[in-house]
Design a protein around this motif. Structure first.
Motif, PDB file in Angstrom:
ATOM      1  N   LEU A  69      30.330 -40.029 -27.242  1.00 28.39           N
ATOM      2  CA  LEU A  69      30.544 -40.798 -28.463  1.00 28.39           C
ATOM      3  C   LEU A  69      30.342 -42.079 -28.499  1.00 28.39           C
ATOM      4  CD1 LEU A  69      34.187 -39.987 -28.852  1.00 28.39           C
ATOM      5  CD2 LEU A  69      32.354 -38.891 -29.934  1.00 28.39           C
ATOM      6  N   ALA A  70      29.856 -42.990 -27.218  1.00 31.83           N
ATOM      7  CA  ALA A  70      29.395 -44.192 -27.287  1.00 31.83           C
ATOM      8  C   ALA A  70      28.051 -44.341 -27.715  1.00 31.83           C
ATOM      9  CB  ALA A  70      29.395 -44.570 -25.790  1.00 31.83           C
ATOM     10  N   ARG A  71      27.302 -43.366 -27.690  1.00 29.55           N
ATOM     11  CA  ARG A  71      25.887 -43.357 -27.934  1.00 29.55           C
ATOM     12  C   ARG A  71      25.864 -43.897 -29.448  1.00 29.55           C
ATOM     13  NH1 ARG A  71      22.350 -40.214 -24.534  1.00 29.55           N
ATOM     14  NH2 ARG A  71      23.719 -38.697 -23.134  1.00 29.55           N
ATOM     15  N   ASP A  72      26.713 -43.394 -30.346  1.00 31.15           N
ATOM     16  CA  ASP A  72      26.649 -43.705 -31.874  1.00 31.15           C
ATOM     17  C   ASP A  72      27.396 -44.726 -32.179  1.00 31.15           C
ATOM     18  OD1 ASP A  72      24.919 -41.880 -31.943  1.00 31.15           O
ATOM     19  OD2 ASP A  72      25.981 -40.177 -32.893  1.00 31.15           O
ATOM     20  N   LEU A  73      28.588 -45.111 -31.277  1.00 33.14           N
ATOM     21  CA  LEU A  73      29.509 -46.087 -31.788  1.00 33.14           C
ATOM     22  C   LEU A  73      29.317 -47.490 -31.108  1.00 33.14           C
ATOM     23  CD1 LEU A  73      32.783 -43.634 -31.825  1.00 33.14           C
ATOM     24  CD2 LEU A  73      31.079 -44.522 -33.652  1.00 33.14           C
ATOM     25  N   GLU A  74      28.374 -47.686 -30.410  1.00 30.98           N
ATOM     26  CA  GLU A  74      27.931 -49.004 -29.996  1.00 30.98           C
ATOM     27  C   GLU A  74      27.713 -49.990 -31.002  1.00 30.98           C
ATOM     28  OE1 GLU A  74      27.071 -48.165 -25.124  1.00 30.98           O
ATOM     29  OE2 GLU A  74      25.447 -48.501 -26.412  1.00 30.98           O
ATOM     30  N   ASP A  75      27.921 -51.016 -30.939  1.00 30.95           N
ATOM     31  CA  ASP A  75      27.452 -52.234 -32.020  1.00 30.95           C
ATOM     32  C   ASP A  75      26.506 -52.803 -31.543  1.00 30.95           C
ATOM     33  OD1 ASP A  75      28.747 -54.312 -30.500  1.00 30.95           O
ATOM     34  OD2 ASP A  75      30.398 -54.284 -31.757  1.00 30.95           O
ATOM     35  N   LYS A  76      25.669 -53.721 -32.119  1.00 34.70           N
ATOM     36  CA  LYS A  76      24.971 -54.479 -31.741  1.00 34.70           C
ATOM     37  C   LYS A  76      25.034 -55.588 -30.582  1.00 34.70           C
ATOM     38  CE  LYS A  76      22.687 -54.725 -36.309  1.00 34.70           C
ATOM     39  NZ  LYS A  76      22.153 -55.347 -37.532  1.00 34.70           N
ATOM     40  N   ASP A  77      26.057 -55.931 -30.588  1.00 36.65           N
ATOM     41  CA  ASP A  77      26.552 -56.814 -29.380  1.00 36.65           C
ATOM     42  C   ASP A  77      27.062 -55.881 -28.149  1.00 36.65           C
ATOM     43  OD1 ASP A  77      26.565 -58.873 -30.819  1.00 36.65           O
ATOM     44  OD2 ASP A  77      28.547 -58.844 -31.815  1.00 36.65           O
ATOM     45  N   GLY A  78      26.792 -54.968 -27.931  1.00 34.64           N
ATOM     46  CA  GLY A  78      27.078 -53.890 -26.852  1.00 34.64           C
ATOM     47  C   GLY A  78      28.431 -53.604 -26.884  1.00 34.64           C
ATOM     48  N   GLY A  79      29.229 -54.031 -27.833  1.00 38.56           N
ATOM     49  CA  GLY A  79      30.704 -53.378 -27.398  1.00 38.56           C
ATOM     50  C   GLY A  79      30.975 -51.977 -28.479  1.00 38.56           C
ATOM     51  N   LYS A  80      32.208 -51.811 -28.279  1.00 38.62           N
ATOM     52  CA  LYS A  80      32.335 -50.331 -28.990  1.00 38.62           C
ATOM     53  C   LYS A  80      32.767 -50.695 -30.595  1.00 38.62           C
ATOM     54  CE  LYS A  80      31.968 -48.221 -25.497  1.00 38.62           C
ATOM     55  NZ  LYS A  80      30.603 -47.828 -25.088  1.00 38.62           N
ATOM     56  N   ASP A  81      32.423 -50.071 -31.339  1.00 41.80           N
ATOM     57  CA  ASP A  81      32.478 -50.324 -32.633  1.00 41.80           C
ATOM     58  C   ASP A  81      33.864 -49.746 -33.123  1.00 41.80           C
ATOM     59  OD1 ASP A  81      32.305 -50.780 -35.342  1.00 41.80           O
ATOM     60  OD2 ASP A  81      31.389 -48.851 -35.879  1.00 41.80           O
ATOM     61  N   GLY A  82      34.942 -50.537 -33.978  1.00 42.26           N
ATOM     62  CA  GLY A  82      36.182 -50.116 -34.282  1.00 42.26           C
ATOM     63  C   GLY A  82      37.242 -50.043 -32.869  1.00 42.26           C
ATOM     64  N   GLY A  83      37.395 -50.824 -32.153  1.00 41.57           N
ATOM     65  CA  GLY A  83      38.287 -50.779 -31.163  1.00 41.57           C
ATOM     66  C   GLY A  83      39.632 -50.466 -31.423  1.00 41.57           C
ATOM     67  N   LYS A  84      40.065 -51.368 -32.733  1.00 41.48           N
ATOM     68  CA  LYS A  84      41.332 -51.255 -33.085  1.00 41.48           C
ATOM     69  C   LYS A  84      41.759 -49.562 -33.924  1.00 41.48           C
ATOM     70  CE  LYS A  84      42.216 -55.901 -34.377  1.00 41.48           C
ATOM     71  NZ  LYS A  84      42.504 -57.158 -35.354  1.00 41.48           N
ATOM     72  N   ALA A  85      40.512 -49.361 -34.427  1.00 40.73           N
ATOM     73  CA  ALA A  85      40.869 -47.850 -34.947  1.00 40.73           C
ATOM     74  C   ALA A  85      40.675 -46.746 -33.913  1.00 40.73           C
ATOM     75  CB  ALA A  85      39.541 -47.784 -35.798  1.00 40.73           C
ATOM     76  N   THR A  86      40.059 -47.310 -32.988  1.00 45.30           N
ATOM     77  CA  THR A  86      40.167 -46.418 -31.822  1.00 45.30           C
ATOM     78  C   THR A  86      41.686 -46.076 -31.285  1.00 45.30           C
ATOM     79  OG1 THR A  86      38.007 -46.730 -30.787  1.00 45.30           O
ATOM     80  CG2 THR A  86      39.719 -45.895 -29.264  1.00 45.30           C
ATOM     81  N   LEU A  87      42.707 -47.148 -31.013  1.00 50.13           N
ATOM     82  CA  LEU A  87      43.816 -47.110 -30.730  1.00 50.13           C
ATOM     83  C   LEU A  87      44.586 -46.566 -31.950  1.00 50.13           C
ATOM     84  CD1 LEU A  87      44.140 -51.095 -29.040  1.00 50.13           C
ATOM     85  CD2 LEU A  87      43.877 -48.843 -27.864  1.00 50.13           C
ATOM     86  N   ALA A  88      44.257 -46.917 -33.070  1.00 48.04           N
ATOM     87  CA  ALA A  88      45.169 -46.276 -34.150  1.00 48.04           C
ATOM     88  C   ALA A  88      44.795 -44.349 -34.040  1.00 48.04           C
ATOM     89  CB  ALA A  88      44.704 -46.887 -35.268  1.00 48.04           C
ATOM     90  N   LEU A  89      43.817 -44.415 -33.714  1.00 47.05           N
ATOM     91  CA  LEU A  89      43.446 -42.889 -33.840  1.00 47.05           C
ATOM     92  C   LEU A  89      43.979 -42.021 -32.636  1.00 47.05           C
ATOM     93  CD1 LEU A  89      41.696 -40.676 -34.755  1.00 47.05           C
ATOM     94  CD2 LEU A  89      39.817 -41.423 -32.941  1.00 47.05           C
ATOM     95  N   ALA A  90      44.210 -42.829 -31.247  1.00 45.45           N
ATOM     96  CA  ALA A  90      45.054 -42.243 -30.356  1.00 45.45           C
ATOM     97  C   ALA A  90      46.419 -42.178 -30.790  1.00 45.45           C
ATOM     98  CB  ALA A  90      44.887 -43.212 -29.155  1.00 45.45           C
ATOM     99  N   ASP A  91      47.039 -43.083 -31.384  1.00 46.65           N
ATOM    100  CA  ASP A  91      48.232 -43.016 -31.745  1.00 46.65           C
ATOM    101  C   ASP A  91      48.558 -41.799 -32.833  1.00 46.65           C
ATOM    102  OD1 ASP A  91      49.348 -45.030 -30.342  1.00 46.65           O
ATOM    103  OD2 ASP A  91      48.669 -46.561 -31.794  1.00 46.65           O
ATOM    104  N   ARG A  92      47.565 -41.785 -33.660  1.00 41.10           N
ATOM    105  CA  ARG A  92      47.815 -40.537 -34.695  1.00 41.10           C
ATOM    106  C   ARG A  92      47.559 -39.077 -33.936  1.00 41.10           C
ATOM    107  NH1 ARG A  92      46.967 -40.423 -39.714  1.00 41.10           N
ATOM    108  NH2 ARG A  92      45.922 -42.423 -39.893  1.00 41.10           N
ATOM    109  N   PHE A  93      46.991 -39.299 -32.969  1.00 44.60           N
ATOM    110  CA  PHE A  93      46.902 -37.793 -32.079  1.00 44.60           C
ATOM    111  C   PHE A  93      48.169 -37.961 -31.080  1.00 44.60           C
ATOM    112  CE2 PHE A  93      42.926 -37.740 -34.227  1.00 44.60           C
ATOM    113  CZ  PHE A  93      42.636 -36.211 -34.484  1.00 44.60           C
ATOM    114  N   GLY A  94      48.776 -38.655 -30.848  1.00 48.09           N
ATOM    115  CA  GLY A  94      49.931 -38.623 -29.909  1.00 48.09           C
ATOM    116  C   GLY A  94      50.730 -37.462 -30.156  1.00 48.09           C
ATOM    117  N   ARG A  95      51.145 -37.488 -31.522  1.00 46.54           N
ATOM    118  CA  ARG A  95      52.182 -36.430 -32.012  1.00 46.54           C
ATOM    119  C   ARG A  95      51.618 -35.091 -31.940  1.00 46.54           C
ATOM    120  NH1 ARG A  95      51.607 -34.748 -37.181  1.00 46.54           N
ATOM    121  NH2 ARG A  95      50.025 -35.604 -38.438  1.00 46.54           N
ATOM    122  N   LEU A  96      50.393 -34.750 -31.617  1.00 43.34           N
ATOM    123  CA  LEU A  96      49.826 -33.438 -31.601  1.00 43.34           C
ATOM    124  C   LEU A  96      49.714 -32.831 -30.156  1.00 43.34           C
ATOM    125  CD1 LEU A  96      46.816 -33.769 -34.322  1.00 43.34           C
ATOM    126  CD2 LEU A  96      49.127 -33.056 -34.656  1.00 43.34           C
TER     127      LEU A  96
END
Length: 474
Positions: free
Chosen positions: A301-328
């Motif tokens: 996943l990191a191949r396509d989600l790294e931003d220009k500064d070398g970080g992860k694109d959408g870090g907050k979205a990543t945490l929200a995504l984990a929360d969303r899937f927690g109930r499943l």
């Protein structure tokens, strides 16, 4: 007639569910693409009862006697025929089957062969046999005698099934009331089971749509990345499955040696102890595999989600995504570690996604202790003692090892299906929320539509439970 009423009430729920499906597909058009097996809700609302038999056995007379004012649909089927153009079998055309036979003579070999096919096509309680023209039996043969003769034939022709046999007279009316009452009761139960399954399928679809909406930040994933991801996960599952398959016999031998000093001892206690020791050896391997899967997901996943500064694109979205899937997540999952996923950064997204899509089959949740649970009931014994090492191996270790290897194979197959489903959802995300398409959707409105649909699905589930409660009380 209470069963007729239950069928009508359940039919209304099926129609309500059909209306919900139409409503959601209007608001969320791409939801239809995620439906794997569309439910035949119209069939559930008005189930089909096939009346099958030879041309001259009295099917039409029986149908007239049973009446047309019923909450199901009659389908008359000739012996060996489909009942409808297109070559469909009776099992595909109907939810219930009445096989009509003449009471005066035993069924022919051709009819018995057809009966065996019907027994395979219809589940338990959805196939009944009817002996007609019992008022025209030859001298010396009673309706009870004709039924007993047929039951003897059935014990040999379909030994794996217990089929109810009714003796009736279509013209005189004898036996018709009890036949119709039992038919309605069994059909109501079959309809309820189909409706329950349709509601489960609807729940899975809504969860998939929610998952897809929650993953829209991953629309940047390229097709080649997803192909590589699926290949990598498949290869990892295959390698680890083969490795564990080779290790299980050795792990079983180690567990066996630890138990030998306890002989003689009750079979029940030794079986439980063997399972616990083997489980303790398997669980670290499943935990290591969880971490390796997380690492593969994070890397791909990191191949396509790294931003220009070398970080992860959408870090907050990543945490929200984990929360969303927690109930499943399945609480009993032994393959994926949700606690690790919640603290594992990008690896956590991978684990959360996979556990979210693994809920139908369970996947590798059958690993560890659950891997060894299938044959325990038959091995616990009734106070029997195991006296020798050879006996311990034969009655405890070998059956459990054989069952564990079988379950390992099932776990591998279902896990690969889960991976395929995950990658399929990610491909849909990339397609539906591509830059060209994303502007056509209002994510907030889509999520609101799905949330409302989930609420109405829960209401339909409660209503079905209330009908079940009323039925049990009656």
């Amino acid at each position: 007639m209470r069963h007729d009423e239950h069928i009508r009430e359940q039919a209304q729920l099926a129609r309500s569910l059909a209306a919900e499906r139409r409503g959601l597909f209007e608001q969320v058009p791409f939801a239809r693409e995620l439906e794997r097996t569309p439910a035949a809700l119209e069939r559930i609302a008005r189930p089909v009862v096939a009346v099958a038999g030879n041309a001259s056995v009295g099917k039409s007379t029986l149908l007239r006697a049973l009446g047309s004012d019923v909450p199901w649909k009659w389908l008359e089927v000739e012996s060996g025929g489909s009942g409808e153009e297109g070559g469909l079998s009776v099992g595909e055309l109907a939810e219930h089957c009445l096989l009509v036979l003449a009471a005066e003579a035993p069924p022919s070999q051709e009819m018995l062969a057809w009966l065996q096919q019907l027994a395979e096509a219809f589940p338990e309680d959805s196939l009944q046999l009817v002996l007609t023209r019992c008022d025209l039996l030859p001298e010396g043969l009673t309706p009870d005698g004709a039924r007993e003769r047929l039951e003897q034939v059935l014990r040999e022709a379909v030994p794996h099934r217990t089929l109810s046999v009714f003796t009736v007279s279509g013209t005189g009316g004898a036996g018709l009331e009890s036949l119709r009452e039992e038919l309605a009761g069994k059909l109501a139960r079959r309809q309820r089971g189909l409706l329950e399954e349709a509601l489960k399928d609807w729940s899975r679809l809504l969860e998939d749509v929610q998952a897809l909406l929650g993953m829209r930040e991953l629309a940047k994933l390229r097709p080649e990345t997803l192909t590589r991801l699926q290949v990598s996960l498949d290869e990892l599952l295959r390698e680890e499955s083969q490795r564990l398959e080779g290790e299980l016999p050795r792990l079983a031998e180690d567990s066996l040696r630890e138990l030998e000093p306890r002989l003689p001892e009750a079979q029940r206690r030794l079986t439980q102890a063997f399972r616990e020791k083997l489980s303790a050896r398997v669980e670290p391997r499943s935990h290591a595999l969880r971490q390796r899967l997380d690492a593969v997901l994070a890397r791909e996943l990191a191949r396509d989600l790294e931003d220009k500064d070398g970080g992860k694109d959408g870090g907050k979205a990543t945490l929200a995504l984990a929360d969303r899937f927690g109930r499943l997540v399945e609480p009993r999952s032994l393959f994926f570690d949700w606690g690790f996923a919640r603290t594992g950064g990008m690896a956590g997204v991978g684990a959360a996604l996979l556990t979210g899509v693994a809920r139908k089959h369970g996947g590798w949740a059958v690993m560890g202790a659950a891997l060894l649970g299938g044959v325990l009931a038959g091995l616990l014994g009734k106070g029997a003692k195991v006296n020798t090492a050879e006996e311990l191996k034969r009655v405890v270790a070998e059956p459990l090892l054989e069952d564990s290897l079988r379950r390992l194979k099932q776990a591998t197959e279902t896990s690969r299906a889960d991976v395929e489903r995950l990658c399929g959802l990610l491909r849909k995300v990339a397609e539906i929320f591509s830059p060209a398409q994303a502007r056509t959707y209002d994510p907030e409105r889509l999520e609101q539509a799905v949330t409302q649909a989930e609420g109405r699905r829960e209401q339909l589930g409660r209503e079905l439970s209330e009908l079940q409660w009323k039925d049990s009380r009656a």
